[in-house]
Scaffold this motif. Sequence first.
Motif, PDB file in Angstrom:
ATOM      1  N   SER A   1      89.492  50.824   8.535  1.00 26.47           N
ATOM      2  CA  SER A   1      89.770  50.436   7.153  1.00 26.47           C
ATOM      3  C   SER A   1      88.888  51.207   6.180  1.00 26.47           C
ATOM      4  O   SER A   1      89.373  51.700   5.142  1.00 26.47           O
ATOM      5  CB  SER A   1      89.549  48.931   6.986  1.00 26.47           C
ATOM      6  N   TYR A   2      87.603  51.313   6.496  1.00 28.65           N
ATOM      7  CA  TYR A   2      86.694  52.039   5.603  1.00 28.65           C
ATOM      8  C   TYR A   2      87.100  53.508   5.510  1.00 28.65           C
ATOM      9  O   TYR A   2      87.088  54.101   4.425  1.00 28.65           O
ATOM     10  CB  TYR A   2      85.251  51.910   6.075  1.00 28.65           C
ATOM     11  N   ALA A   3      87.488  54.094   6.653  1.00 32.25           N
ATOM     12  CA  ALA A   3      87.919  55.492   6.643  1.00 32.25           C
ATOM     13  C   ALA A   3      89.163  55.680   5.776  1.00 32.25           C
ATOM     14  O   ALA A   3      89.297  56.691   5.067  1.00 32.25           O
ATOM     15  CB  ALA A   3      88.189  55.961   8.072  1.00 32.25           C
ATOM     16  N   SER A   4      90.071  54.693   5.810  1.00 36.57           N
ATOM     17  CA  SER A   4      91.283  54.805   4.989  1.00 36.57           C
ATOM     18  C   SER A   4      90.948  54.722   3.500  1.00 36.57           C
ATOM     19  O   SER A   4      91.586  55.385   2.668  1.00 36.57           O
ATOM     20  CB  SER A   4      92.285  53.708   5.363  1.00 36.57           C
ATOM     21  N   LEU A   5      89.922  53.942   3.159  1.00 38.40           N
ATOM     22  CA  LEU A   5      89.475  53.869   1.764  1.00 38.40           C
ATOM     23  C   LEU A   5      88.860  55.197   1.325  1.00 38.40           C
ATOM     24  O   LEU A   5      89.048  55.631   0.188  1.00 38.40           O
ATOM     25  CB  LEU A   5      88.469  52.731   1.599  1.00 38.40           C
ATOM     26  N   ILE A   6      88.137  55.827   2.236  1.00 40.00           N
ATOM     27  CA  ILE A   6      87.593  57.164   1.941  1.00 40.00           C
ATOM     28  C   ILE A   6      88.736  58.146   1.714  1.00 40.00           C
ATOM     29  O   ILE A   6      88.748  58.912   0.736  1.00 40.00           O
ATOM     30  CB  ILE A   6      86.697  57.649   3.097  1.00 40.00           C
ATOM     31  N   ASP A   7      89.726  58.120   2.622  1.00 37.17           N
ATOM     32  CA  ASP A   7      90.868  59.032   2.515  1.00 37.17           C
ATOM     33  C   ASP A   7      91.647  58.812   1.227  1.00 37.17           C
ATOM     34  O   ASP A   7      92.270  59.739   0.699  1.00 37.17           O
ATOM     35  CB  ASP A   7      91.800  58.854   3.720  1.00 37.17           C
ATOM     36  N   ALA A   8      91.609  57.582   0.730  1.00 32.61           N
ATOM     37  CA  ALA A   8      92.328  57.257  -0.509  1.00 32.61           C
ATOM     38  C   ALA A   8      91.533  57.650  -1.759  1.00 32.61           C
ATOM     39  O   ALA A   8      91.961  57.370  -2.885  1.00 32.61           O
ATOM     40  CB  ALA A   8      92.650  55.764  -0.543  1.00 32.61           C
TER      41      ALA A   8
ATOM     42  N   THR B   1      82.568  57.804  10.793  1.00 32.98           N
ATOM     43  CA  THR B   1      82.750  57.378   9.403  1.00 32.98           C
ATOM     44  C   THR B   1      81.774  58.097   8.484  1.00 32.98           C
ATOM     45  O   THR B   1      82.137  58.504   7.371  1.00 32.98           O
ATOM     46  CB  THR B   1      82.579  55.857   9.285  1.00 32.98           C
ATOM     47  N   GLN B   2      80.545  58.281   8.945  1.00 29.73           N
ATOM     48  CA  GLN B   2      79.585  59.037   8.149  1.00 29.73           C
ATOM     49  C   GLN B   2      80.092  60.458   7.906  1.00 29.73           C
ATOM     50  O   GLN B   2      79.994  60.981   6.796  1.00 29.73           O
ATOM     51  CB  GLN B   2      78.224  59.088   8.845  1.00 29.73           C
ATOM     52  N   GLY B   3      80.658  61.061   8.945  1.00 29.76           N
ATOM     53  CA  GLY B   3      81.198  62.414   8.804  1.00 29.76           C
ATOM     54  C   GLY B   3      82.330  62.480   7.793  1.00 29.76           C
ATOM     55  O   GLY B   3      82.418  63.430   6.988  1.00 29.76           O
ATOM     56  N   LYS B   4      83.214  61.475   7.796  1.00 32.84           N
ATOM     57  CA  LYS B   4      84.305  61.424   6.818  1.00 32.84           C
ATOM     58  C   LYS B   4      83.759  61.294   5.398  1.00 32.84           C
ATOM     59  O   LYS B   4      84.261  61.919   4.464  1.00 32.84           O
ATOM     60  CB  LYS B   4      85.231  60.246   7.128  1.00 32.84           C
TER      61      LYS B   4
ATOM     62  N   ALA C   1      78.293  55.114  -4.185  1.00 24.88           N
ATOM     63  CA  ALA C   1      78.656  53.836  -4.800  1.00 24.88           C
ATOM     64  C   ALA C   1      79.480  53.010  -3.817  1.00 24.88           C
ATOM     65  O   ALA C   1      80.425  53.522  -3.203  1.00 24.88           O
ATOM     66  CB  ALA C   1      79.451  54.087  -6.081  1.00 24.88           C
ATOM     67  N   ASP C   2      79.116  51.743  -3.657  1.00 22.41           N
ATOM     68  CA  ASP C   2      79.864  50.895  -2.721  1.00 22.41           C
ATOM     69  C   ASP C   2      81.122  50.320  -3.371  1.00 22.41           C
ATOM     70  O   ASP C   2      82.208  50.413  -2.822  1.00 22.41           O
ATOM     71  CB  ASP C   2      78.968  49.760  -2.199  1.00 22.41           C
ATOM     72  N   ASP C   3      80.975  49.720  -4.537  1.00 25.79           N
ATOM     73  CA  ASP C   3      82.120  49.175  -5.281  1.00 25.79           C
ATOM     74  C   ASP C   3      82.987  48.241  -4.439  1.00 25.79           C
ATOM     75  O   ASP C   3      84.222  48.248  -4.549  1.00 25.79           O
ATOM     76  CB  ASP C   3      82.988  50.308  -5.849  1.00 25.79           C
ATOM     77  N   GLY C   4      82.355  47.472  -3.549  1.00 24.32           N
ATOM     78  CA  GLY C   4      83.077  46.473  -2.775  1.00 24.32           C
ATOM     79  C   GLY C   4      83.813  46.998  -1.562  1.00 24.32           C
ATOM     80  O   GLY C   4      84.555  46.254  -0.913  1.00 24.32           O
ATOM     81  N   LEU C   5      83.625  48.267  -1.217  1.00 26.96           N
ATOM     82  CA  LEU C   5      84.371  48.843  -0.104  1.00 26.96           C
ATOM     83  C   LEU C   5      84.009  48.193   1.223  1.00 26.96           C
ATOM     84  O   LEU C   5      84.870  47.993   2.080  1.00 26.96           O
ATOM     85  CB  LEU C   5      84.136  50.357  -0.018  1.00 26.96           C
ATOM     86  N   VAL C   6      82.728  47.871   1.421  1.00 26.16           N
ATOM     87  CA  VAL C   6      82.312  47.266   2.684  1.00 26.16           C
ATOM     88  C   VAL C   6      82.963  45.901   2.863  1.00 26.16           C
ATOM     89  O   VAL C   6      83.490  45.580   3.934  1.00 26.16           O
ATOM     90  CB  VAL C   6      80.770  47.150   2.760  1.00 26.16           C
ATOM     91  N   VAL C   7      82.959  45.093   1.819  1.00 26.72           N
ATOM     92  CA  VAL C   7      83.583  43.774   1.908  1.00 26.72           C
ATOM     93  C   VAL C   7      85.088  43.909   2.102  1.00 26.72           C
ATOM     94  O   VAL C   7      85.703  43.147   2.867  1.00 26.72           O
ATOM     95  CB  VAL C   7      83.259  42.936   0.654  1.00 26.72           C
ATOM     96  N   GLU C   8      85.701  44.879   1.446  1.00 24.77           N
ATOM     97  CA  GLU C   8      87.135  45.111   1.598  1.00 24.77           C
ATOM     98  C   GLU C   8      87.463  45.481   3.040  1.00 24.77           C
ATOM     99  O   GLU C   8      88.427  44.967   3.623  1.00 24.77           O
ATOM    100  CB  GLU C   8      87.587  46.214   0.642  1.00 24.77           C
ATOM    101  N   ALA C   9      86.651  46.358   3.622  1.00 23.14           N
ATOM    102  CA  ALA C   9      86.876  46.744   5.019  1.00 23.14           C
ATOM    103  C   ALA C   9      86.579  45.588   5.969  1.00 23.14           C
ATOM    104  O   ALA C   9      87.193  45.473   7.039  1.00 23.14           O
ATOM    105  CB  ALA C   9      86.012  47.950   5.370  1.00 23.14           C
ATOM    106  N   PHE C  10      85.658  44.711   5.579  1.00 23.14           N
ATOM    107  CA  PHE C  10      85.360  43.538   6.405  1.00 23.14           C
ATOM    108  C   PHE C  10      86.587  42.658   6.592  1.00 23.14           C
ATOM    109  O   PHE C  10      86.785  42.062   7.657  1.00 23.14           O
ATOM    110  CB  PHE C  10      84.235  42.708   5.784  1.00 23.14           C
TER     111      PHE C  10
END
Length: 227
Positions: free
Chosen positions: A83-90, A123-126, A19-28
Amino acid sequence: MQDSGIQLAVVDMAGTTVADDGLVVEAFEAAAEAGGLPRSGPQREEARQYVLDTMGQSKITVFRALFDDEDTAQRANAAFEESYASLIDAGRAEPIPVAAEALSRLRAGGIKVALTTGFSPDTQGKLISALGWHDIADLVLAPGDGVRGRPYPDLILTALLRTGADSVQSVAALGDTASDIESALRAGCAIAAGTLTGAHDERQLVAAGATHIVTSVSDFADLLLKG
């Protein structure tokens, strides 16, 4: 192999199985700051829309199109990935509920599965680790040395070579963006399917040339296994 003749399913991650849920735009937004875009105004809005329109493409390719020089593009890309990795970690990364079961059904039915992405390999690995998906696919691929991201066909063709599928006509691809569809068509896949769980709607996917539209990866599995 199924009666359909499909030996390999190449399946996108964000928007298709995750699910993306806006993560890509947030990281942008972090990438835009690093690239020096204004905090608001037409330039920022146009750049954000371009990111939406090019969902599915390799992110460094997107930033090269947005910024004038390679150093700025690389800086923006690094900020995006961080930024995307930090969202994954969160704990913000969540699988699409039916995804794991659908991928398991494909493999149980004799179809190999390759998970692909427009993110970097790190990032894919995370993402794989956060979801606990280490054993969910036969292969995971991201753009890198000698492998261009979408809309080029490299990810699909590399998956074919590494899994030993007989030909492109024995490959089915699934993604949620026009870039996913274009990549599958360039590769010559027998099936270039679009799913409605992600960034682009049915109109956009059909306009890109999708051979099939499915509501989710579960319906994609049904399509391939029905033979």
